[in-house]
Design a protein around this motif. Structure first.
Motif, mmCIF file in Angstrom:
data_model
loop_
_atom_site.group_PDB
_atom_site.id
_atom_site.type_symbol
_atom_site.label_atom_id
_atom_site.label_comp_id
_atom_site.label_asym_id
_atom_site.label_seq_id
_atom_site.Cartn_x
_atom_site.Cartn_y
_atom_site.Cartn_z
ATOM 1 N N TYR A 1 0.831 -1.206 0.000
ATOM 2 C CA TYR A 1 0.000 0.000 0.000
ATOM 3 C C TYR A 1 0.865 1.254 0.000
ATOM 4 C CZ TYR A 1 -3.706 3.275 1.124
ATOM 5 O OH TYR A 1 -4.588 4.326 1.090
ATOM 6 N N VAL A 2 1.958 1.229 0.756
ATOM 7 C CA VAL A 2 2.850 2.387 0.814
ATOM 8 C C VAL A 2 3.518 2.616 -0.543
ATOM 9 C CG1 VAL A 2 4.996 3.249 1.847
ATOM 10 C CG2 VAL A 2 3.231 2.247 3.295
ATOM 11 N N LEU A 3 3.896 1.534 -1.215
ATOM 12 C CA LEU A 3 4.587 1.663 -2.502
ATOM 13 C C LEU A 3 3.661 2.017 -3.661
ATOM 14 C CD1 LEU A 3 7.063 -1.356 -2.337
ATOM 15 C CD2 LEU A 3 7.571 1.072 -2.005
ATOM 16 N N ALA A 4 2.361 1.759 -3.511
ATOM 17 C CA ALA A 4 1.421 1.991 -4.615
ATOM 18 C C ALA A 4 1.201 3.485 -4.833
ATOM 19 C CB ALA A 4 0.093 1.309 -4.325
ATOM 20 N N ASN A 5 1.051 3.851 -6.105
ATOM 21 C CA ASN A 5 0.743 5.236 -6.461
ATOM 22 C C ASN A 5 -0.749 5.371 -6.688
ATOM 23 O OD1 ASN A 5 3.370 6.091 -6.400
ATOM 24 N ND2 ASN A 5 3.721 5.696 -8.561
ATOM 25 N N GLY A 6 -1.316 6.449 -6.190
ATOM 26 C CA GLY A 6 -2.736 6.680 -6.398
ATOM 27 C C GLY A 6 -3.006 7.338 -7.732
ATOM 28 N N ALA A 7 -2.313 8.404 -7.991
ATOM 29 C CA ALA A 7 -2.510 9.133 -9.243
ATOM 30 C C ALA A 7 -1.181 9.193 -9.971
ATOM 31 C CB ALA A 7 -3.041 10.530 -8.956
ATOM 32 N N ASP A 8 -0.867 8.128 -10.645
ATOM 33 C CA ASP A 8 0.386 8.061 -11.386
ATOM 34 C C ASP A 8 0.284 8.942 -12.628
ATOM 35 O OD1 ASP A 8 2.323 5.319 -12.782
ATOM 36 O OD2 ASP A 8 2.923 7.299 -12.108
ATOM 37 N N GLN A 9 1.387 9.544 -13.019
ATOM 38 C CA GLN A 9 1.384 10.420 -14.177
ATOM 39 C C GLN A 9 1.296 9.651 -15.491
ATOM 40 O OE1 GLN A 9 1.140 13.630 -13.858
ATOM 41 N NE2 GLN A 9 1.355 13.568 -11.637
ATOM 42 N N SER A 10 1.520 8.328 -15.444
ATOM 43 C CA SER A 10 1.565 7.569 -16.692
ATOM 44 C C SER A 10 0.188 7.180 -17.215
ATOM 45 C CB SER A 10 2.408 6.308 -16.498
ATOM 46 O OG SER A 10 1.810 5.477 -15.531
ATOM 47 N N PHE A 11 -0.860 7.439 -16.462
ATOM 48 C CA PHE A 11 -2.197 7.122 -16.970
ATOM 49 C C PHE A 11 -3.188 8.163 -16.489
ATOM 50 C CE2 PHE A 11 -4.385 5.637 -13.211
ATOM 51 C CZ PHE A 11 -3.347 5.268 -12.371
ATOM 52 N N ASP A 12 -4.291 8.192 -17.163
ATOM 53 C CA ASP A 12 -5.362 9.116 -16.827
ATOM 54 C C ASP A 12 -6.411 8.348 -16.033
ATOM 55 O OD1 ASP A 12 -7.169 11.179 -16.739
ATOM 56 O OD2 ASP A 12 -7.916 10.848 -18.778
ATOM 57 N N LEU A 13 -6.783 8.858 -14.863
ATOM 58 C CA LEU A 13 -7.783 8.171 -14.043
ATOM 59 C C LEU A 13 -9.111 8.036 -14.775
ATOM 60 C CD1 LEU A 13 -7.186 9.636 -10.471
ATOM 61 C CD2 LEU A 13 -6.751 7.323 -11.257
ATOM 62 N N GLY A 14 -9.364 8.886 -15.751
ATOM 63 C CA GLY A 14 -10.609 8.818 -16.494
ATOM 64 C C GLY A 14 -10.731 7.563 -17.341
ATOM 65 N N LEU A 15 -9.617 6.892 -17.584
ATOM 66 C CA LEU A 15 -9.671 5.665 -18.369
ATOM 67 C C LEU A 15 -10.291 4.520 -17.583
ATOM 68 C CD1 LEU A 15 -6.140 5.706 -20.030
ATOM 69 C CD2 LEU A 15 -8.318 6.285 -21.085
ATOM 70 N N TYR A 16 -10.214 4.587 -16.265
ATOM 71 C CA TYR A 16 -10.698 3.515 -15.414
ATOM 72 C C TYR A 16 -12.027 3.921 -14.813
ATOM 73 C CZ TYR A 16 -5.882 2.219 -15.978
ATOM 74 O OH TYR A 16 -4.680 1.905 -16.513
ATOM 75 N N LYS A 17 -13.079 3.265 -15.269
ATOM 76 C CA LYS A 17 -14.382 3.608 -14.742
ATOM 77 C C LYS A 17 -15.284 2.384 -14.758
ATOM 78 C CE LYS A 17 -15.969 5.534 -19.130
ATOM 79 N NZ LYS A 17 -16.585 6.688 -19.761
ATOM 80 N N SER A 18 -16.281 2.441 -13.912
ATOM 81 C CA SER A 18 -17.289 1.393 -13.834
ATOM 82 C C SER A 18 -18.628 2.058 -14.124
ATOM 83 C CB SER A 18 -17.280 0.764 -12.441
ATOM 84 O OG SER A 18 -18.354 -0.140 -12.321
ATOM 85 N N GLY A 19 -19.180 1.774 -15.274
ATOM 86 C CA GLY A 19 -20.404 2.471 -15.678
ATOM 87 C C GLY A 19 -20.071 3.914 -15.980
ATOM 88 N N ASP A 20 -20.715 4.828 -15.277
ATOM 89 C CA ASP A 20 -20.450 6.248 -15.468
ATOM 90 C C ASP A 20 -19.501 6.816 -14.420
ATOM 91 O OD1 ASP A 20 -22.097 6.313 -17.657
ATOM 92 O OD2 ASP A 20 -23.885 6.866 -16.506
ATOM 93 N N GLU A 21 -19.146 6.029 -13.409
ATOM 94 C CA GLU A 21 -18.303 6.529 -12.324
ATOM 95 C C GLU A 21 -16.825 6.334 -12.648
ATOM 96 O OE1 GLU A 21 -19.292 5.299 -8.399
ATOM 97 O OE2 GLU A 21 -21.402 5.072 -8.909
ATOM 98 N N MET A 22 -16.058 7.408 -12.483
ATOM 99 C CA MET A 22 -14.625 7.355 -12.701
ATOM 100 C C MET A 22 -13.938 6.767 -11.464
ATOM 101 S SD MET A 22 -14.134 8.680 -15.636
ATOM 102 C CE MET A 22 -14.896 9.747 -16.812
ATOM 103 N N ALA A 23 -12.789 6.167 -11.671
ATOM 104 C CA ALA A 23 -12.007 5.639 -10.553
ATOM 105 C C ALA A 23 -11.412 6.798 -9.771
ATOM 106 C CB ALA A 23 -10.902 4.732 -11.062
ATOM 107 N N THR A 24 -11.479 6.699 -8.458
ATOM 108 C CA THR A 24 -10.895 7.735 -7.611
ATOM 109 C C THR A 24 -9.427 7.414 -7.371
ATOM 110 O OG1 THR A 24 -11.422 6.580 -5.568
ATOM 111 C CG2 THR A 24 -13.109 8.087 -6.447
ATOM 112 N N GLU A 25 -8.731 8.356 -6.789
ATOM 113 C CA GLU A 25 -7.318 8.144 -6.485
ATOM 114 C C GLU A 25 -7.155 7.019 -5.469
ATOM 115 O OE1 GLU A 25 -3.515 10.680 -4.785
ATOM 116 O OE2 GLU A 25 -5.292 11.753 -5.470
#
Length: 150
Positions: A91-115
């Motif tokens: 958990y400490v090593l994981a990145n929430g909002a990595d610069q290499s991807f857009d969080l908008g790409l990950y979504k379930s239905g109409d909801e975007m993935a949060t950090e």
């Protein structure tokens, strides 16, 4: 106790078979259209009861065996602690909002993935890879040790 468990298992097994036959007799079209929803729900409840009973008895037998065998308790606590440490480090090593991807790409239905969701997924992947590596190394080590001792 063994006889009671066998009787309960037999009753749940017969109920599961009866509900399964009713579901099969209704057909796929009735299930997909929702006409046979009353047939699927009882089968799900039987499955939930069976899962609950299995989990209950596993917890009871594990706890009873742990406290009767203190060496087993120590080894179990070491294993649980190591697993918890892997999860915390992941958990400490994981990145929430990595610069290499857009969080908008990950979504379930109409909801975007949060950090936070992104960080949890990343932590799960890191933990999986670490545990996979540990399992592979321990299997290789035990195989080599077995070959060398013969």
């Amino acid at each position: 106790m063994h006889k009671i468990l066998k009787i309960v298992a037999a009753i749940l097994g017969v109920l599961g078979i009866v509900f399964l036959v009713r579901i099969i007799a209704a057909g796929d079209d009735a299930i997909k259209s929702g006409e046979a929803a009353g047939l699927v729900d009882p089968m799900a409840y039987v499955a939930y009861v069976m899962l609950g009973l299995v989990l209950l008895f596993v917890v009871i037998f594990v706890i009873t065996n742990l406290f009767t065998n203190t060496a087993g308790l120590k080894n179990t606590l070491i294993g649980v602690g190591a697993f918890a440490a892997v999860l915390v480090i992941s958990y400490v090593l994981a990145n929430g909002a990595d610069q290499s991807f857009d969080l908008g790409l990950y979504k379930s239905g109409d909801e975007m993935a949060t950090e936070g969701q992104s960080k949890m997924v990343g932590a799960g992947l890191i933990a999986f890879y670490v545990l996979l590596g540990v399992a592979a190394v321990s299997m290789i080590f035990s195989g080599v040790k077995k070959v060398l001792t013969k």
